[in-house]
Design an enzyme around this catalytic site. Structure first.
Site, PDB file in Angstrom:
ATOM      1  N   SER A 144       7.991  54.643 -31.383  1.00 55.67           N
ATOM      2  CA  SER A 144       7.805  55.998 -30.866  1.00 55.67           C
ATOM      3  C   SER A 144       9.163  56.501 -30.390  1.00 55.67           C
ATOM      4  O   SER A 144      10.066  55.693 -30.118  1.00 55.67           O
ATOM      5  CB  SER A 144       6.837  55.946 -29.674  1.00 55.67           C
ATOM      6  OG  SER A 144       6.896  57.132 -28.908  1.00 55.67           O
ATOM      7  N   TYR A 157       3.324  52.582 -21.594  1.00 53.75           N
ATOM      8  CA  TYR A 157       3.582  52.961 -22.991  1.00 53.75           C
ATOM      9  C   TYR A 157       5.074  52.862 -23.317  1.00 53.75           C
ATOM     10  O   TYR A 157       5.465  52.288 -24.337  1.00 53.75           O
ATOM     11  CB  TYR A 157       3.071  54.388 -23.217  1.00 53.75           C
ATOM     12  CG  TYR A 157       3.084  54.860 -24.651  1.00 53.75           C
ATOM     13  CD1 TYR A 157       2.007  54.605 -25.498  1.00 53.75           C
ATOM     14  CD2 TYR A 157       4.159  55.582 -25.154  1.00 53.75           C
ATOM     15  CE1 TYR A 157       2.003  55.069 -26.806  1.00 53.75           C
ATOM     16  CE2 TYR A 157       4.164  56.043 -26.462  1.00 53.75           C
ATOM     17  CZ  TYR A 157       3.086  55.794 -27.289  1.00 53.75           C
ATOM     18  OH  TYR A 157       3.084  56.246 -28.588  1.00 53.75           O
TER      19      TYR A 157
HETATM   20  P1  NAD Z   1      -5.001  57.242 -33.020  1.00 53.55           P
HETATM   21  O1  NAD Z   1      -5.677  57.200 -31.699  1.00 53.55           O
HETATM   22  O2  NAD Z   1      -5.357  58.319 -33.982  1.00 53.55           O
HETATM   23  O3  NAD Z   1      -5.154  55.860 -33.750  1.00 53.55           O
HETATM   24  C1  NAD Z   1      -5.026  54.649 -33.067  1.00 53.55           C
HETATM   25  C2  NAD Z   1      -5.675  53.558 -33.895  1.00 53.55           C
HETATM   26  O4  NAD Z   1      -5.591  52.331 -33.172  1.00 53.55           O
HETATM   27  C3  NAD Z   1      -7.161  53.812 -34.160  1.00 53.55           C
HETATM   28  O5  NAD Z   1      -7.482  53.378 -35.463  1.00 53.55           O
HETATM   29  C4  NAD Z   1      -7.840  52.920 -33.119  1.00 53.55           C
HETATM   30  O6  NAD Z   1      -9.145  52.533 -33.470  1.00 53.55           O
HETATM   31  C5  NAD Z   1      -6.881  51.756 -33.120  1.00 53.55           C
HETATM   32  N1  NAD Z   1      -7.005  50.912 -31.948  1.00 53.55           N
HETATM   33  C6  NAD Z   1      -6.952  51.252 -30.632  1.00 53.55           C
HETATM   34  N2  NAD Z   1      -7.161  50.154 -29.873  1.00 53.55           N
HETATM   35  C7  NAD Z   1      -7.341  49.123 -30.724  1.00 53.55           C
HETATM   36  C8  NAD Z   1      -7.618  47.731 -30.550  1.00 53.55           C
HETATM   37  N3  NAD Z   1      -7.732  47.173 -29.325  1.00 53.55           N
HETATM   38  N4  NAD Z   1      -7.753  46.972 -31.653  1.00 53.55           N
HETATM   39  C9  NAD Z   1      -7.665  47.512 -32.883  1.00 53.55           C
HETATM   40  N5  NAD Z   1      -7.403  48.804 -33.107  1.00 53.55           N
HETATM   41  C10 NAD Z   1      -7.254  49.591 -32.036  1.00 53.55           C
HETATM   42  O7  NAD Z   1      -3.442  57.286 -32.699  1.00 53.55           O
HETATM   43  P2  NAD Z   1      -2.137  57.620 -33.570  1.00 53.55           P
HETATM   44  O8  NAD Z   1      -1.519  58.809 -32.957  1.00 53.55           O
HETATM   45  O9  NAD Z   1      -2.410  57.585 -35.025  1.00 53.55           O
HETATM   46  O10 NAD Z   1      -1.230  56.381 -33.141  1.00 53.55           O
HETATM   47  C11 NAD Z   1      -0.893  55.334 -33.994  1.00 53.55           C
HETATM   48  C12 NAD Z   1       0.397  54.695 -33.483  1.00 53.55           C
HETATM   49  O11 NAD Z   1       1.442  55.676 -33.500  1.00 53.55           O
HETATM   50  C13 NAD Z   1       0.317  54.191 -32.042  1.00 53.55           C
HETATM   51  O12 NAD Z   1       1.014  52.970 -31.934  1.00 53.55           O
HETATM   52  C14 NAD Z   1       1.036  55.267 -31.259  1.00 53.55           C
HETATM   53  O13 NAD Z   1       1.600  54.780 -30.067  1.00 53.55           O
HETATM   54  C15 NAD Z   1       2.097  55.673 -32.262  1.00 53.55           C
HETATM   55  N6  NAD Z   1       2.687  56.997 -32.021  1.00 53.55           N
HETATM   56  C16 NAD Z   1       1.910  58.119 -32.069  1.00 53.55           C
HETATM   57  C17 NAD Z   1       2.519  59.343 -31.844  1.00 53.55           C
HETATM   58  C18 NAD Z   1       1.738  60.607 -31.870  1.00 53.55           C
HETATM   59  O14 NAD Z   1       2.292  61.638 -31.468  1.00 53.55           O
HETATM   60  N7  NAD Z   1       0.507  60.615 -32.345  1.00 53.55           N
HETATM   61  C19 NAD Z   1       3.870  59.423 -31.589  1.00 53.55           C
HETATM   62  C20 NAD Z   1       4.624  58.263 -31.558  1.00 53.55           C
HETATM   63  C21 NAD Z   1       4.013  57.049 -31.780  1.00 53.55           C
END
Ligand code: NAD
Length: 262
Positions: A144, A157
């Site tokens: 991130s 985080y």
């Molecule tokens: P999201 O909430 O859409 O997806 C998260 C996924 O992780 C889901 O499939 C959920 O079921 C799964 N998950 C959560 N807890 C879990 C567990 N204990 N075991 C197995 N699966 C689990 O979120 P996203 O935005 O797609 O995020 C995905 C990654 O990207 C994360 O690591 C997040 O920190 C990172 N990220 C997101 C952003 C953003 O702006 N969306 C920015 C930077 C980094």
């Protein structure tokens, strides 16, 4: 024949958001995929069967909970048993919690460190022996912008994401002569359920309206004033799996609309 035909990708947290886009991008290039994450059985089956139908590959679902080391090892084993190998490992599952540090709930700290950081250690540990044996591998960790800079109220985080950047570099060095690369992708704000869900808490913590959170907190950090799309993040991951990316290892690749340049 896609560029990833014959290869298997395990993508954690791929029932939603960025992870689902990764799984679909790898499948579009011909890889079989192991999807993982939470959701209703019907929703998960819909995504799994759509991957098979849309791209003519095989997709299996692992219900492994990323806070449970034995289940994480089981997920890698499922990929190896079903498809014969795990060639691409994407650690992507993640959760968020927003709170002042002195009120940060202990169980939220532990869960974020386990799911956003330790799970990557456990899956890498399980997948590397097979990658080494076959002499090829790609490890991609979704970090991130918060692996490079901090924001208030996100202590767990930011700590986990800085940790995953360090883990990635260490693993890259250890595997450098094995034709296995390890990189992190560091998105800024991507419009996904994870981002949408943190809006109410940020509204409460900072006393702002929804529009103010979107424009003055989220997009304020992003010089382009646009959200990153999941497809853009997935396209970068696909590039990292190709031969042209064989010398990219140990990198932390920003895709953040200029956020961390400021
Ligand atoms: P999201 O909430 O859409 O997806 C998260 C996924 O992780 C889901 O499939 C959920 O079921 C799964 N998950 C959560 N807890 C879990 C567990 N204990 N075991 C197995 N699966 C689990 O979120 P996203 O935005 O797609 O995020 C995905 C990654 O990207 C994360 O690591 C997040 O920190 C990172 N990220 C997101 C952003 C953003 O702006 N969306 C920015 C930077 C980094």
């Amino acid at each position: 024949m896609g560029t990833l035909s014959g290869k298997t990708a395990v993508v954690t947290g791929s029932t939603s958001g960025i992870g689902l886009a990764y799984a679909r991008a790898f499948a579009s290039a011909g890889a079989n995929v192991v999807i993982n994450g939470f959701g209703t059985p019907a929703d998960i089956e819909k995504e799994r069967s759509a991957i098979e139908k849309d791209f003519g590959v095989k997709a299996v679902y692992s219900p492994a909970d990323m806070s449970k080391p034995a289940e994480i090892a089981g997920m890698v084993e499922l990929g190896e048993k079903t498809f014969g190998s795990v060639d691409i490992l994407v650690n992507n599952a993640g959760i968020q919690f927003v709170s002042p540090v002195e009120e940060f709930p202990l169980e939220k700290w532990d869960a974020i460190i386990a799911i956003n950081l330790s799970s990557a250690f456990h899956s890498i540990r399980a997948a590397v022996p097979g990658m080494k044996k076959r002499g090829w591998g790609r490890i991609i960790n979704t970090a991130s912008a918060h692996s490079l800079v901090a924001s208030p109220f996100k202590s767990a985080y930011v700590a986990a994401k800085h940790g995953i950047a360090g883990l990635t570099k260490t693993v890259a060095l250890e595997l450098a002569t094995h034709k296995i690369t390890a990189n992190c992708i560091s998105p800024g704000y991507v419009w996904t359920p994870l981002v949408e869900k943190q809006i109410p808490d940020t509204m409460k913590t900072r006393g702002l309206t929804k529009e103010q959170v979107i424009n003055d907190v989220m997009l304020d950090a992003q010089p382009t004033k646009e959200f990153v799309t999941v497809e853009q993040v997935a396209a970068l991951a696909l590039f990292l799996c190709g031969d042209d990316a064989a010398q990219i290892t140990g990198a932390n690749l920003s895709i953040d609309g200029g956020w961390t340049a400021a």
